[in-house]
Enzyme design. Structure first.
Site, PDB file in Angstrom:
ATOM      1  N   SER A 124     -22.737   8.005   6.525  1.00 15.05           N
ATOM      2  CA  SER A 124     -22.795   7.001   5.388  1.00 15.05           C
ATOM      3  C   SER A 124     -22.386   6.115   4.680  1.00 15.05           C
ATOM      4  CB  SER A 124     -22.847   8.825   4.026  1.00 15.05           C
ATOM      5  OG  SER A 124     -23.637   7.841   2.893  1.00 15.05           O
ATOM      6  N   SER A 125     -22.759   4.897   5.915  1.00  9.44           N
ATOM      7  CA  SER A 125     -22.690   3.942   5.227  1.00  9.44           C
ATOM      8  C   SER A 125     -23.432   3.103   4.138  1.00  9.44           C
ATOM      9  CB  SER A 125     -22.096   2.835   7.137  1.00  9.44           C
ATOM     10  OG  SER A 125     -24.212   2.568   7.112  1.00  9.44           O
ATOM     11  N   ASP A 170     -24.543  12.558  -0.257  1.00 10.86           N
ATOM     12  CA  ASP A 170     -23.847  11.522   0.577  1.00 10.86           C
ATOM     13  C   ASP A 170     -23.078  10.507  -0.639  1.00 10.86           C
ATOM     14  OD1 ASP A 170     -24.584  12.303   2.824  1.00 10.86           O
ATOM     15  OD2 ASP A 170     -25.285  10.398   3.207  1.00 10.86           O
TER      16      ASP A 170
END
Length: 358
Positions: A124-125, A170
């Site tokens: 989950s950048s 996220d």
């Protein structure tokens, strides 16, 4: 890890703009232990934050303009307070989109962004980037938005600026996650409980070597299939379906498979939270193994290279723990939960390097 990254961001800011930043914000990445592809079905998920993430060093600059440096790409972007979408979807889409979605921009900022999450790894950048930018915007104007508000703004950014029809997991995990804890999140009402991970458990992530791409892949297709299944069943979301209801329906084969995964995955998340509370590592590992098989066979979001990594880790871990793909699928990372103290043994047995989460 976050302190070192924040210091790096501050140094990069000073080198670029000739003065120290007024502030540095940080947001972690996340790994999802169980509950995959159920957040957009109003389901239950069990993510936890990782140590790595994104740092954004900032200072107030021109009144009507932003100047943002993506240090890891060696790129810059300049735009007004009400930016337009860039011509291609990239890091600028998330930064500009978050500025619009938050609604906190009162004046322009100078910003330098850097991170230590591998892009396309399934950690989950993008959510980490969005929340870091959102926190910088809030700090600059003295605002204190709650984690749910930041998460919703980040989700809108994904939907409207990046074209990914993601759920809210996220963003909530990044905005409200607590180190050393798994978050049992209800994606219907965003209520959550922090569940401490036992100290004698290890949680680690290894990259499969296959870069993940949600827009180019079939993530949005899976969401449409789930929505079609719910509509055919006459319910608002698959959260409200049962296995019997799905099996007795007239859904076509593929849509039935998607729905069966979602219904069973929500049940697995409940069971995993119970196993966590009971400190039952063997049961937790069995749940992870079942979750990966479902993602592979019913939801069809794994790929052979990832399956190979999972199989190798399962064999090395044995009955006390388990492994599965994590994230949206089509590549990315594998999460493993096993007995603490076995990290070196697993690395030797698998020939892989792990990123320790807990």
């Amino acid at each position: 890890m976050s302190d070192r990254l924040k210091e790096k961001a501050a140094n990069l800011f000073a080198a670029r703009f000739g003065s120290a930043p007024q502030g540095v914000s940080f947001a972690p990445g996340r790994v999802n232990l169980i509950g995959e592809h159920v957040d957009y079905n109003d389901g239950l998920v069990l993510p936890m934050p990782v140590r790595e993430g994104t740092a954004a060093a900032w200072s107030k600059g021109d009144v009507d303009r932003f100047e943002v440096v993506a240090a890891d790409f060696g790129q810059e972007d300049r735009f007004p307070l009400a930016p337009e979408k860039p011509g291609t979807i990239d890091w600028r889409s998330y930064v500009r989109g978050m500025i619009v979605s938050c609604g906190l921009a009162r004046s322009g900022l100078r910003m330098v962004i850097t991170g230590d999450l591998s892009r396309g790894s399934g950690l989950s950048s993008s959510a980490s980037l969005c929340i870091a930018v959102g926190r910088a915007l809030a700090d600059a104007v003295g605002a204190d938005p709650g984690p749910a508000d930041l998460a919703k703004a980040a989700q809108r950014t994904e939907h409207e600026w990046a074209g990914v029809a993601c759920g809210i997991m996220d963003q909530m995990a990044v905005a409200a996650g607590q180190a050393g804890h798994a978050m049992l999140l209800d994606c219907r009402d965003l209520s959550f409980e922090q569940r401490e991970v036992p100290q004698d458990w290890a949680v680690a992530v290894t990259e499969s070597g296959v870069s993940r791409g949600l827009v180019d892949g079939e993530y949005n297709t899976r969401r449409r299939q789930c929505e079609a299944a719910a509509a055919a069943l006459g319910i608002g979301s698959l959260r409200d379906a049962s296995v019997h209801q799905v099996e007795a329906s007239a859904l076509d084969g593929v849509t039935r498979q998607r729905a069966l995964h979602v219904v069973a995955e929500i049940a697995r998340t409940r069971a995993a939270a119970a196993a966590l509370a009971a400190r039952d590592l063997a049961a937790f590992g069995e749940i992870l193994r079942a979750g990966h098989a479902s993602l592979r066979d019913l939801f069809e979001v794994s790929v052979p290279a990832v399956d190979t990594v999972v199989d190798e880790l399962q064999q090395a871990i044995g009955p006390m723990g388990g492994a599965r793909m994590t994230g949206g699928g089509f590549g990315g990372a594998v999460v493993a939960v096993f007995e603490a103290g076995r990290m070196a043994d697993l690395e030797r047995a698998s020939g892989r390097t792990f990123l320790r989460v807990h």
